[in-house]
Scaffold this motif. Structure first.
Motif, PDB file in Angstrom:
ATOM      1  N   GLY A  47      70.489  -6.257  34.595  1.00 19.05           N
ATOM      2  CA  GLY A  47      69.288  -5.572  35.062  1.00 19.05           C
ATOM      3  C   GLY A  47      68.451  -6.482  35.943  1.00 19.05           C
ATOM      4  N   TRP A  48      67.483  -5.911  36.643  1.00 18.93           N
ATOM      5  CA  TRP A  48      66.664  -6.679  37.580  1.00 18.93           C
ATOM      6  C   TRP A  48      65.798  -7.712  36.892  1.00 18.93           C
ATOM      7  CZ3 TRP A  48      66.752  -7.615  42.533  1.00 18.93           C
ATOM      8  CH2 TRP A  48      65.634  -8.193  43.135  1.00 18.93           C
ATOM      9  N   SER A  49      65.418  -7.480  35.631  1.00 11.64           N
ATOM     10  CA  SER A  49      64.512  -8.413  34.952  1.00 11.64           C
ATOM     11  C   SER A  49      65.109  -9.815  34.885  1.00 11.64           C
ATOM     12  CB  SER A  49      64.212  -7.912  33.533  1.00 11.64           C
ATOM     13  OG  SER A  49      65.403  -7.791  32.779  1.00 11.64           O
ATOM     14  N   THR A  50      66.433  -9.888  34.694  1.00 10.77           N
ATOM     15  CA  THR A  50      67.081 -11.195  34.642  1.00 10.77           C
ATOM     16  C   THR A  50      67.305 -11.751  36.041  1.00 10.77           C
ATOM     17  OG1 THR A  50      68.220 -10.572  32.609  1.00 10.77           O
ATOM     18  CG2 THR A  50      69.088 -12.456  33.808  1.00 10.77           C
ATOM     19  N   ILE A  51      67.836 -10.907  36.928  1.00  7.23           N
ATOM     20  CA  ILE A  51      68.136 -11.360  38.277  1.00  7.23           C
ATOM     21  C   ILE A  51      66.863 -11.773  39.009  1.00  7.23           C
ATOM     22  CG2 ILE A  51      69.063 -10.619  40.507  1.00  7.23           C
ATOM     23  CD1 ILE A  51      70.973  -8.817  38.990  1.00  7.23           C
ATOM     24  N   HIS A  52      65.780 -11.032  38.786  1.00  3.52           N
ATOM     25  CA  HIS A  52      64.539 -11.323  39.489  1.00  3.52           C
ATOM     26  C   HIS A  52      63.843 -12.558  38.926  1.00  3.52           C
ATOM     27  CE1 HIS A  52      61.466 -10.335  42.313  1.00  3.52           C
ATOM     28  NE2 HIS A  52      60.525 -10.266  41.398  1.00  3.52           N
ATOM     29  N   GLY A  53      64.281 -13.026  37.725  1.00  3.56           N
ATOM     30  CA  GLY A  53      63.695 -14.217  37.145  1.00  3.56           C
ATOM     31  C   GLY A  53      64.403 -15.460  37.628  1.00  3.56           C
ATOM     32  N   MET A  54      65.503 -15.816  36.973  1.00  2.28           N
ATOM     33  CA  MET A  54      66.216 -17.039  37.322  1.00  2.28           C
ATOM     34  C   MET A  54      67.449 -16.775  38.182  1.00  2.28           C
ATOM     35  SD  MET A  54      64.463 -19.481  36.120  1.00  2.28           S
ATOM     36  CE  MET A  54      65.609 -20.853  36.195  1.00  2.28           C
ATOM     37  N   PHE A  55      67.828 -15.498  38.301  1.00  3.79           N
ATOM     38  CA  PHE A  55      69.006 -15.162  39.089  1.00  3.79           C
ATOM     39  C   PHE A  55      68.640 -14.200  40.215  1.00  3.79           C
ATOM     40  CE2 PHE A  55      70.916 -16.589  35.174  1.00  3.79           C
ATOM     41  CZ  PHE A  55      72.071 -17.228  35.577  1.00  3.79           C
ATOM     42  N   PHE A  56      69.266 -14.394  41.361  1.00  4.37           N
ATOM     43  CA  PHE A  56      69.101 -13.491  42.487  1.00  4.37           C
ATOM     44  C   PHE A  56      70.480 -12.968  42.859  1.00  4.37           C
ATOM     45  CE2 PHE A  56      65.662 -16.517  42.602  1.00  4.37           C
ATOM     46  CZ  PHE A  56      64.548 -15.736  42.861  1.00  4.37           C
ATOM     47  N   LEU A  57      70.548 -11.709  43.220  1.00  2.60           N
ATOM     48  CA  LEU A  57      71.817 -11.090  43.577  1.00  2.60           C
ATOM     49  C   LEU A  57      71.894 -10.890  45.082  1.00  2.60           C
ATOM     50  CD1 LEU A  57      74.473  -9.769  42.731  1.00  2.60           C
ATOM     51  CD2 LEU A  57      73.228  -7.633  42.401  1.00  2.60           C
ATOM     52  N   ASP A  58      72.958 -11.422  45.685  1.00  2.41           N
ATOM     53  CA  ASP A  58      73.144 -11.374  47.128  1.00  2.41           C
ATOM     54  C   ASP A  58      74.528 -10.798  47.424  1.00  2.41           C
ATOM     55  OD1 ASP A  58      72.226 -11.746  49.654  1.00  2.41           O
ATOM     56  OD2 ASP A  58      72.062 -13.911  49.551  1.00  2.41           O
ATOM     57  N   LEU A 141      85.822  -6.189  47.957  1.00  5.53           N
ATOM     58  CA  LEU A 141      85.310  -7.329  47.190  1.00  5.53           C
ATOM     59  C   LEU A 141      86.447  -8.293  46.910  1.00  5.53           C
ATOM     60  CD1 LEU A 141      82.887  -8.535  45.534  1.00  5.53           C
ATOM     61  CD2 LEU A 141      83.875  -7.353  43.558  1.00  5.53           C
ATOM     62  N   PHE A 142      86.283  -9.567  47.298  1.00  7.67           N
ATOM     63  CA  PHE A 142      87.350 -10.535  47.033  1.00  7.67           C
ATOM     64  C   PHE A 142      86.899 -11.676  46.141  1.00  7.67           C
ATOM     65  CE2 PHE A 142      85.413 -13.092  50.334  1.00  7.67           C
ATOM     66  CZ  PHE A 142      85.773 -14.390  50.025  1.00  7.67           C
ATOM     67  N   GLY A 143      85.613 -11.738  45.815  1.00  9.90           N
ATOM     68  CA  GLY A 143      85.181 -12.819  44.942  1.00  9.90           C
ATOM     69  C   GLY A 143      83.713 -12.744  44.564  1.00  9.90           C
ATOM     70  N   VAL A 144      83.389 -13.372  43.446  1.00 12.67           N
ATOM     71  CA  VAL A 144      82.008 -13.501  42.984  1.00 12.67           C
ATOM     72  C   VAL A 144      81.722 -14.990  42.876  1.00 12.67           C
ATOM     73  CG1 VAL A 144      80.346 -12.981  41.160  1.00 12.67           C
ATOM     74  CG2 VAL A 144      82.143 -11.333  41.706  1.00 12.67           C
ATOM     75  N   PHE A 145      80.689 -15.437  43.558  1.00 14.03           N
ATOM     76  CA  PHE A 145      80.394 -16.868  43.666  1.00 14.03           C
ATOM     77  C   PHE A 145      78.953 -17.124  43.231  1.00 14.03           C
ATOM     78  CE2 PHE A 145      78.836 -20.445  46.330  1.00 14.03           C
ATOM     79  CZ  PHE A 145      79.675 -21.434  45.850  1.00 14.03           C
ATOM     80  N   THR A 146      78.731 -18.146  42.442  1.00 16.37           N
ATOM     81  CA  THR A 146      77.382 -18.494  41.977  1.00 16.37           C
ATOM     82  C   THR A 146      77.031 -19.909  42.432  1.00 16.37           C
ATOM     83  OG1 THR A 146      77.670 -17.130  39.998  1.00 16.37           O
ATOM     84  CG2 THR A 146      75.867 -18.700  39.980  1.00 16.37           C
ATOM     85  N   HIS A 147      75.835 -20.088  42.943  1.00 17.53           N
ATOM     86  CA  HIS A 147      75.419 -21.439  43.326  1.00 17.53           C
ATOM     87  C   HIS A 147      73.924 -21.622  43.073  1.00 17.53           C
ATOM     88  CE1 HIS A 147      73.236 -20.606  47.177  1.00 17.53           C
ATOM     89  NE2 HIS A 147      73.972 -19.518  47.156  1.00 17.53           N
ATOM     90  N   SER A 159      69.254 -19.565  40.486  1.00 18.06           N
ATOM     91  CA  SER A 159      70.645 -19.460  40.919  1.00 18.06           C
ATOM     92  C   SER A 159      70.852 -18.173  41.692  1.00 18.06           C
ATOM     93  CB  SER A 159      71.596 -19.487  39.717  1.00 18.06           C
ATOM     94  OG  SER A 159      71.534 -20.724  39.048  1.00 18.06           O
ATOM     95  N   MET A 160      71.834 -18.183  42.589  1.00 16.27           N
ATOM     96  CA  MET A 160      72.182 -17.014  43.375  1.00 16.27           C
ATOM     97  C   MET A 160      73.581 -16.557  42.997  1.00 16.27           C
ATOM     98  SD  MET A 160      71.317 -14.881  45.807  1.00 16.27           S
ATOM     99  CE  MET A 160      70.072 -15.631  46.889  1.00 16.27           C
ATOM    100  N   VAL A 161      73.716 -15.270  42.680  1.00 15.70           N
ATOM    101  CA  VAL A 161      75.018 -14.668  42.432  1.00 15.70           C
ATOM    102  C   VAL A 161      75.420 -13.938  43.709  1.00 15.70           C
ATOM    103  CG1 VAL A 161      76.351 -13.038  41.059  1.00 15.70           C
ATOM    104  CG2 VAL A 161      74.528 -14.374  39.984  1.00 15.70           C
ATOM    105  N   LEU A 162      76.512 -14.373  44.328  1.00 14.30           N
ATOM    106  CA  LEU A 162      76.975 -13.806  45.597  1.00 14.30           C
ATOM    107  C   LEU A 162      78.199 -12.929  45.379  1.00 14.30           C
ATOM    108  CD1 LEU A 162      76.765 -16.908  47.968  1.00 14.30           C
ATOM    109  CD2 LEU A 162      75.442 -14.816  48.204  1.00 14.30           C
TER     110      LEU A 162
END
Length: 212
Positions: A47-58, A141-147, A159-162
């Motif tokens: 959900g957005w509550s987690t992504i908008h805190g320490m995680f961003f979804l790109d 979709l060929f991959g999920v990358f986090t940095h 962190s960003m989840v790509l």
């Protein structure tokens, strides 16, 4: 791994788990697709509550173009896709703020996340905003990358989840927005010559999945 507790004994369950852990990953395409599906389900569950805190979804697009016509092939996990690096180019853009190179795409907005993360809608919007009204094949979709985002002062500790996609360019003129200063079509074999800043891992992951 899910086991029915009412249908099997504890010893049977332990035997299944042991066999499962000892069995090497097959690398089959259908199994890779399932792993990507699980990653997407996990992101939606946060959900957005987690992504908008320490995680961003790109979401980002590696847009390919075949020099001289023809198909650029496909890109898949584990290097299973085939792309001729000598004849296939990738669209890259220079970020106007950080001066590093990037690819089309961007962050999922809060309004979109409230509708169970309408990923396709968000993806198409971002590509159009950054590259203009171009036509391309159905993204895969060929991959999920986090940095980590520590290279940006305003996002230290986050962190960003790509979600990384590939698609083939079909038609239309590339028109960049104020977010970028220039764009180039670059042969895959030359991608490492361009500074991707904090997203160098994203670039290298794509190259790793190509047969040059």
């Amino acid at each position: 791994l899910c086991l029915p507790s009412k249908a099997i004994t504890e010893d049977h369950a332990l035997a299944i788990v042991k066999k499962w852990l000892q069995t090497p990953f097959s690398g089959a395409e259908r199994h890779k697709r399932r792993l990507n599906d699980v990653d997407l389900m996990d992101i939606e569950a946060r959900g957005w509550s987690t992504i908008h805190g320490m995680f961003f979804l790109d979401q980002k697009l590696f847009l390919t173009r075949r020099v001289g016509g023809g198909s650029a092939g496909s890109v898949g996990n584990g290097g299973s896709g085939v792309v001729d690096g000598g004849k296939t180019e990738i669209l890259i853009m220079k970020d106007s703020r950080h001066r590093a190179w990037d690819i089309p795409g961007g962050r999922v907005e809060a309004e979109e996340s409230r509708k169970k993360l309408e990923l396709k809608k968000s993806f198409k919007r971002e590509v159009k905003e950054e590259a203009g009204d171009i036509k391309y094949s159905e993204p895969k979709l060929f991959g999920v990358f986090t940095h980590r985002m520590d290279y940006r002062r305003d996002m230290i500790g986050s962190s960003m989840v790509l979600l990384l996609y590939t698609a083939e360019y079909q038609s239309g003129d590339v028109v960049i927005s104020h977010e970028h200063t220039e764009y180039k079509w670059v042969p895959i074999k030359d991608l490492k010559k361009y500074d991707f800043g904090g997203r160098v891992g994203m670039r290298d992951l794509f190259i790793k999945n190509c047969v040059l």
